[in-house]
Design an enzyme around this catalytic site. Structure first.
Site, PDB file in Angstrom:
ATOM      1  CE  LYS A  14      -4.797 -10.067   5.077  1.00  0.00           C
ATOM      2  NZ  LYS A  14      -5.257  -9.420   6.323  1.00  0.00           N
ATOM      3  NE  ARG A 127      -4.753  -0.191   7.001  1.00  0.00           N
ATOM      4  CZ  ARG A 127      -5.229  -1.383   6.715  1.00  0.00           C
ATOM      5  NH1 ARG A 127      -4.416  -2.315   6.258  1.00  0.00           N
ATOM      6  NH2 ARG A 127      -6.496  -1.662   6.890  1.00  0.00           N
ATOM      7  NE  ARG A 172     -11.494  -4.482   7.547  1.00  0.00           N
ATOM      8  CZ  ARG A 172     -10.549  -3.552   7.698  1.00  0.00           C
ATOM      9  NH1 ARG A 172     -10.841  -2.370   8.214  1.00  0.00           N
ATOM     10  NH2 ARG A 172      -9.311  -3.800   7.330  1.00  0.00           N
TER      11      ARG A 172
HETATM   12  P1  AP5 Z   1      -1.248  -4.103   6.991  1.00  0.00           P
HETATM   13  O1  AP5 Z   1      -0.014  -4.728   6.464  1.00  0.00           O
HETATM   14  O2  AP5 Z   1      -1.863  -3.001   6.181  1.00  0.00           O
HETATM   15  O3  AP5 Z   1      -2.334  -5.238   7.377  1.00  0.00           O
HETATM   16  P2  AP5 Z   1      -3.199  -6.206   6.467  1.00  0.00           P
HETATM   17  O4  AP5 Z   1      -3.155  -7.551   7.068  1.00  0.00           O
HETATM   18  O5  AP5 Z   1      -2.806  -6.073   5.031  1.00  0.00           O
HETATM   19  O6  AP5 Z   1      -4.617  -5.561   6.757  1.00  0.00           O
HETATM   20  P3  AP5 Z   1      -5.844  -5.191   5.829  1.00  0.00           P
HETATM   21  O7  AP5 Z   1      -6.741  -4.323   6.680  1.00  0.00           O
HETATM   22  O8  AP5 Z   1      -5.393  -4.586   4.528  1.00  0.00           O
HETATM   23  O9  AP5 Z   1      -6.498  -6.547   5.611  1.00  0.00           O
HETATM   24  P4  AP5 Z   1      -7.906  -6.816   5.228  1.00  0.00           P
HETATM   25  O10 AP5 Z   1      -7.818  -8.251   4.984  1.00  0.00           O
HETATM   26  O11 AP5 Z   1      -8.952  -6.377   6.194  1.00  0.00           O
HETATM   27  O12 AP5 Z   1      -8.149  -5.822   3.972  1.00  0.00           O
HETATM   28  P5  AP5 Z   1      -8.251  -6.069   2.406  1.00  0.00           P
HETATM   29  O13 AP5 Z   1      -7.733  -4.877   1.741  1.00  0.00           O
HETATM   30  O14 AP5 Z   1      -7.717  -7.405   2.037  1.00  0.00           O
HETATM   31  O15 AP5 Z   1      -0.925  -3.569   8.460  1.00  0.00           O
HETATM   32  C1  AP5 Z   1      -1.881  -2.853   9.227  1.00  0.00           C
HETATM   33  C2  AP5 Z   1      -1.169  -1.723  10.011  1.00  0.00           C
HETATM   34  O16 AP5 Z   1      -0.302  -2.313  10.988  1.00  0.00           O
HETATM   35  C3  AP5 Z   1      -0.279  -0.827   9.121  1.00  0.00           C
HETATM   36  O17 AP5 Z   1      -0.400   0.508   9.533  1.00  0.00           O
HETATM   37  C4  AP5 Z   1       1.151  -1.358   9.353  1.00  0.00           C
HETATM   38  O18 AP5 Z   1       2.117  -0.329   9.229  1.00  0.00           O
HETATM   39  C5  AP5 Z   1       1.064  -1.905  10.773  1.00  0.00           C
HETATM   40  N1  AP5 Z   1       1.894  -3.100  10.956  1.00  0.00           N
HETATM   41  C6  AP5 Z   1       2.027  -4.152  10.087  1.00  0.00           C
HETATM   42  N2  AP5 Z   1       2.881  -5.079  10.589  1.00  0.00           N
HETATM   43  C7  AP5 Z   1       3.283  -4.623  11.817  1.00  0.00           C
HETATM   44  C8  AP5 Z   1       4.154  -5.138  12.826  1.00  0.00           C
HETATM   45  N3  AP5 Z   1       4.781  -6.322  12.686  1.00  0.00           N
HETATM   46  N4  AP5 Z   1       4.326  -4.405  13.947  1.00  0.00           N
HETATM   47  C9  AP5 Z   1       3.677  -3.201  14.108  1.00  0.00           C
HETATM   48  N5  AP5 Z   1       2.848  -2.658  13.180  1.00  0.00           N
HETATM   49  C10 AP5 Z   1       2.646  -3.358  12.041  1.00  0.00           C
HETATM   50  O19 AP5 Z   1      -9.842  -6.162   2.225  1.00  0.00           O
HETATM   51  C11 AP5 Z   1     -10.680  -5.025   2.378  1.00  0.00           C
HETATM   52  C12 AP5 Z   1     -12.120  -5.405   2.036  1.00  0.00           C
HETATM   53  O20 AP5 Z   1     -12.198  -5.815   0.645  1.00  0.00           O
HETATM   54  C13 AP5 Z   1     -12.721  -6.579   2.813  1.00  0.00           C
HETATM   55  O21 AP5 Z   1     -13.258  -6.176   4.056  1.00  0.00           O
HETATM   56  C14 AP5 Z   1     -13.794  -7.060   1.829  1.00  0.00           C
HETATM   57  O22 AP5 Z   1     -14.918  -6.217   1.841  1.00  0.00           O
HETATM   58  C15 AP5 Z   1     -13.119  -6.904   0.485  1.00  0.00           C
HETATM   59  N6  AP5 Z   1     -12.355  -8.107   0.066  1.00  0.00           N
HETATM   60  C16 AP5 Z   1     -11.013  -8.181  -0.153  1.00  0.00           C
HETATM   61  N7  AP5 Z   1     -10.658  -9.419  -0.533  1.00  0.00           N
HETATM   62  C17 AP5 Z   1     -11.797 -10.161  -0.550  1.00  0.00           C
HETATM   63  C18 AP5 Z   1     -12.050 -11.523  -0.837  1.00  0.00           C
HETATM   64  N8  AP5 Z   1     -11.069 -12.379  -1.191  1.00  0.00           N
HETATM   65  N9  AP5 Z   1     -13.337 -11.960  -0.744  1.00  0.00           N
HETATM   66  C19 AP5 Z   1     -14.348 -11.103  -0.412  1.00  0.00           C
HETATM   67  N10 AP5 Z   1     -14.156  -9.791  -0.113  1.00  0.00           N
HETATM   68  C20 AP5 Z   1     -12.884  -9.316  -0.184  1.00  0.00           C
END
Ligand code: AP5
Length: 216
Positions: A14, A127, A172
């Site tokens: 994402k 990552r 998660r």
């Molecule tokens: P990346 O693009 O970083 O993946 P992502 O989907 O953004 O993953 P996140 O881990 O950031 O999502 P998340 O939802 O767990 O975390 P968030 O910060 O929202 O890609 C991942 C890796 O893969 C990278 O190294 C990239 O280079 C590689 N990659 C990407 N695309 C690729 C491809 N096509 N091919 C190969 N490699 C690829 O949330 C963190 C925490 O915050 C949550 O756990 C929670 O505690 C809290 N939180 C956030 N939002 C909320 C909410 N709305 N409600 C409640 N708690 C929340």
């Protein structure tokens, strides 16, 4: 102007795709994960409260994240908003609909990024990101050209997230399947849902997302 949600489990890509849309389409990325990480480093009371929950892999309360989104919707977004990691519960989805309505805005597309769970461990544990500009890298699939130096801004402030380990990832993922995956049906029923293959090469994923956004 197009407002979209990028929906998918941790590591689906994402953030990676959101950053491309910001660069290519003048869109504004609203990542609740990034906002919460900023809050935890700010030393505020809210930052302390969310730190423990995030490191464990749990979800922060709906009230906190809905408040963060409302505060950030005033940005000038010529290309529209990308909601990245929000909404994550049905309550957040209802709240987003209401807040968009109040601001005379609408939601155009929800792009579900489908991935195989087995691929997520490798994605998450490999990552790292730039602490200065937020660029996202991966040990195997997208390393920096010069080790230790961000390609985008030249900073040497490269970091790994505290919740990017196998134990937190299990929680998660569980949170995703219990609380977030019902949103797939919710947005399908609203006629907003499109699905792309998140396991494809990054450029191919970007092309699939662009096809959705360009559809009238
Ligand atoms: P990346 O693009 O970083 O993946 P992502 O989907 O953004 O993953 P996140 O881990 O950031 O999502 P998340 O939802 O767990 O975390 P968030 O910060 O929202 O890609 C991942 C890796 O893969 C990278 O190294 C990239 O280079 C590689 N990659 C990407 N695309 C690729 C491809 N096509 N091919 C190969 N490699 C690829 O949330 C963190 C925490 O915050 C949550 O756990 C929670 O505690 C809290 N939180 C956030 N939002 C909320 C909410 N709305 N409600 C409640 N708690 C929340």
């Amino acid at each position: 102007m197009v407002n979209i949600i990028l929906l998918g489990p941790p590591g689906a890509g994402k953030g990676t795709q959101a950053k491309r849309l910001v660069d290519e389409r003048q869109m504004v990325q609203l990542s609740t994960g990034d906002m919460l990480r900023e809050a935890r480093h700010s030393g505020t009371e809210m930052g302390h409260r969310v730190s423990e929950v995030m490191d464990r892999g749990g979800l922060v309360t709906d009230e906190i994240v809905i408040g963060l989104i409302e505060e950030n919707l005033h940005h000038d977004a010529p290309g529209g908003f990308i909601f990245d990691g929000f909404p994550r519960t049905l309550k957040q989805a209802d709240a987003l609909g209401a807040v968009l309505d109040r601001n005379g805005m609408s939601l155009d597309h929800v792009v579900e990024m489908q991935v195989d769970d087995a691929a997520l461990v490798a994605r998450i544990t490999g990552r790292y990101t730039c602490g200065n500009c937020g660029a996202v890298y991966h040990d195997a699939t997208k390393p920096t050209a010069k080790p230790g130096i961000c390609d985008a801004c030249g900073s040497s402030n490269l970091r790994r997230r505290a919740d990017d380990n196998e134990d937190a990832l299990k929680i998660r993922l569980m949170e995703y399947y219990k609380k977030t995956s019902p949103l797939i049906g919710y947005y399908y029923a609203l006629g907003k849902l499109d699905t792309v293959d998140g396991l494809a090469e990054m450029d191919a994923v970007a092309a699939a997302v662009a096809k959705v956004l360009d559809r009238t």
